[in-house]
Design a protein around this motif. Sequence first.
Motif, PDB file in Angstrom:
ATOM      1  N   UNK A 179       0.314 -13.836  11.467  1.00 23.12           N
ATOM      2  CA  UNK A 179       0.403 -14.279  10.077  1.00 23.12           C
ATOM      3  C   UNK A 179       0.596 -13.052   9.199  1.00 23.12           C
ATOM      4  N   UNK A 180       1.743 -12.981   8.502  1.00 20.65           N
ATOM      5  CA  UNK A 180       2.014 -11.833   7.638  1.00 20.65           C
ATOM      6  C   UNK A 180       0.895 -11.631   6.635  1.00 20.65           C
ATOM      7  N   UNK A 181       0.396 -10.393   6.529  1.00 26.36           N
ATOM      8  CA  UNK A 181      -0.771 -10.130   5.685  1.00 26.36           C
ATOM      9  C   UNK A 181      -0.706  -8.783   4.985  1.00 26.36           C
ATOM     10  N   UNK A 182       0.494  -8.224   4.834  1.00 28.02           N
ATOM     11  CA  UNK A 182       0.620  -6.917   4.190  1.00 28.02           C
ATOM     12  C   UNK A 182       0.139  -6.977   2.744  1.00 28.02           C
ATOM     13  N   UNK A 183      -0.401  -5.861   2.273  1.00 28.31           N
ATOM     14  CA  UNK A 183      -0.814  -5.739   0.877  1.00 28.31           C
ATOM     15  C   UNK A 183       0.231  -4.944   0.106  1.00 28.31           C
ATOM     16  N   UNK A 184       0.302  -5.184  -1.185  1.00 27.47           N
ATOM     17  CA  UNK A 184       1.156  -4.361  -2.029  1.00 27.47           C
ATOM     18  C   UNK A 184       0.498  -2.992  -2.206  1.00 27.47           C
ATOM     19  N   UNK A 185       1.316  -1.956  -2.339  1.00 29.34           N
ATOM     20  CA  UNK A 185       0.766  -0.614  -2.490  1.00 29.34           C
ATOM     21  C   UNK A 185       0.219  -0.109  -1.171  1.00 29.34           C
ATOM     22  N   UNK A 186      -0.938   0.520  -1.215  1.00 33.59           N
ATOM     23  CA  UNK A 186      -1.543   1.025   0.017  1.00 33.59           C
ATOM     24  C   UNK A 186      -1.838  -0.140   0.954  1.00 33.59           C
ATOM     25  N   UNK A 187      -1.394  -0.014   2.187  1.00 34.30           N
ATOM     26  CA  UNK A 187      -1.504  -1.112   3.143  1.00 34.30           C
ATOM     27  C   UNK A 187      -2.023  -0.576   4.470  1.00 34.30           C
ATOM     28  N   UNK A 188      -3.330  -0.277   4.551  1.00 35.65           N
ATOM     29  CA  UNK A 188      -3.874   0.294   5.796  1.00 35.65           C
ATOM     30  C   UNK A 188      -3.629  -0.626   6.983  1.00 35.65           C
ATOM     31  N   UNK A 189      -3.386  -0.022   8.135  1.00 36.59           N
ATOM     32  CA  UNK A 189      -3.131  -0.795   9.345  1.00 36.59           C
ATOM     33  C   UNK A 189      -4.411  -1.243  10.016  1.00 36.59           C
ATOM     34  N   UNK A 225      -9.986   2.096   6.411  1.00 39.18           N
ATOM     35  CA  UNK A 225      -9.716   1.561   5.083  1.00 39.18           C
ATOM     36  C   UNK A 225      -9.134   0.143   5.125  1.00 39.18           C
ATOM     37  N   UNK A 226      -9.058  -0.447   6.313  1.00 38.58           N
ATOM     38  CA  UNK A 226      -8.486  -1.792   6.413  1.00 38.58           C
ATOM     39  C   UNK A 226      -9.446  -2.842   5.877  1.00 38.58           C
ATOM     40  N   UNK A 227      -8.890  -3.827   5.170  1.00 35.66           N
ATOM     41  CA  UNK A 227      -9.662  -4.982   4.729  1.00 35.66           C
ATOM     42  C   UNK A 227      -8.735  -6.188   4.772  1.00 35.66           C
ATOM     43  N   UNK A 228      -9.177  -7.262   5.371  1.00 35.67           N
ATOM     44  CA  UNK A 228      -8.379  -8.483   5.482  1.00 35.67           C
ATOM     45  C   UNK A 228      -7.879  -8.915   4.108  1.00 35.67           C
ATOM     46  N   UNK A 229      -6.638  -9.358   4.045  1.00 40.29           N
ATOM     47  CA  UNK A 229      -6.025  -9.796   2.794  1.00 40.29           C
ATOM     48  C   UNK A 229      -6.420 -11.245   2.513  1.00 40.29           C
ATOM     49  N   UNK A 230      -7.361 -11.439   1.588  1.00 40.80           N
ATOM     50  CA  UNK A 230      -7.851 -12.791   1.297  1.00 40.80           C
ATOM     51  C   UNK A 230      -6.771 -13.725   0.794  1.00 40.80           C
ATOM     52  N   UNK A 231      -5.690 -13.172   0.255  1.00 39.42           N
ATOM     53  CA  UNK A 231      -4.630 -14.021  -0.302  1.00 39.42           C
ATOM     54  C   UNK A 231      -3.959 -14.886   0.757  1.00 39.42           C
ATOM     55  N   UNK A 232      -4.005 -14.467   2.028  1.00 38.46           N
ATOM     56  CA  UNK A 232      -3.338 -15.241   3.079  1.00 38.46           C
ATOM     57  C   UNK A 232      -4.285 -16.201   3.790  1.00 38.46           C
TER      58      UNK A 232
END
Length: 379
Positions: free
Chosen positions: A339-349, A354-361
Amino acid sequence: MFDQDHIAEAIAWRHDLHRHPELGFEEHRTSEMIAGLLTDWGWRVHRGLAGTGVVAQMGQGAPVIGLRADIDALPIVEATGAAHASTLPGKMHACGHDGHTAMLLLAARQIAAEGVETGTITLIFQPAEESDGGARVMIEQGLFSQFPCDKVFGIHNWPGVAPGRFVARDDKMMAAFSVFDIEILGKGGHGAMPEQSDGVIAAAGRTAAALQEIPARALSPLEPGVVSVTQIHSGSAYNVCPDRAVVSGTCRWFGAEAGDIIEDRLRRVASAEAAAQGCTANIDYQRRYPATINTAPEAALAREVAADMGLDTSMVGPSMASEDFAFMLNEVPGAYLWLGAAREGENPGLHSAKFDFNDAVLPAGAEFWVRLARRATQG
């Protein structure tokens, strides 16, 4: 599809899990939370597989579809600075398993509210995905004998793909992997008189360089393979030639023959480089996970459901990372999905401090689970 209050509550579950990360086979609080919610919603809940695993069912008869989420965290010191950051030093959800759990819980709540008219839905909340093989342990302890499934699916958030995209390949998704420790032993001595000792350090350095050339020299350019040396440990003083060094790392591949070639060549290279420096090599080579290979009909079903949601299902290449959902796919037809979950701007892998799950998805992932469950249980 979801009430906005329910989405907000699912995000709150995710943040709570993120604050309280638990490593493989130690997910007691997480397991308790999952089981409690599912019981409240009317699911038939079974606990205890692999210690902290939770399996829940609703409906009856065939077909039976399995939906899996992983629940463990990683031994990493968090550096996100998030308000919901880990409260346990040295442990964090750096791979998004907190999000996977919350997505499946949100879906479970909706499925329970709608009811299951035909077939059976089996939820699998699996511990110890990160290198410890929780899927393998659940299967060994009777997962599919106690809860037979006709199809099984798993989702992973994928920060390398933009939100709105959904990847379900017809075959190769993720690679098999192994780990290795090569202990190099020889005679130590004074740093000023290296001729009186064996070349332990030289053997370690040459071994590390030679191992990483194995895929290029031993495999066809068309056959994926990776050997990565990730650790070298030796010595304790400037003026001492050590008598021991350890070279460690990981190997990745897809084809069974490629896996055999990599292991054979690694053993021969390590032994030869050690012998050339008057040393011996003790090799501990452990194959951990098989390759994650989707079955085409199940991958196609997943793409159909995602397309109906308006998601972009165009393909990307497989990953050389690994996933223990492979053990489930070795037992039952199914598909592993990104499921695509990239963040805008800094996007840690994944696996970054520094990774944090993208709540928007999160809502899209949960909606996919609900739609897939409906479609797959209609036979």
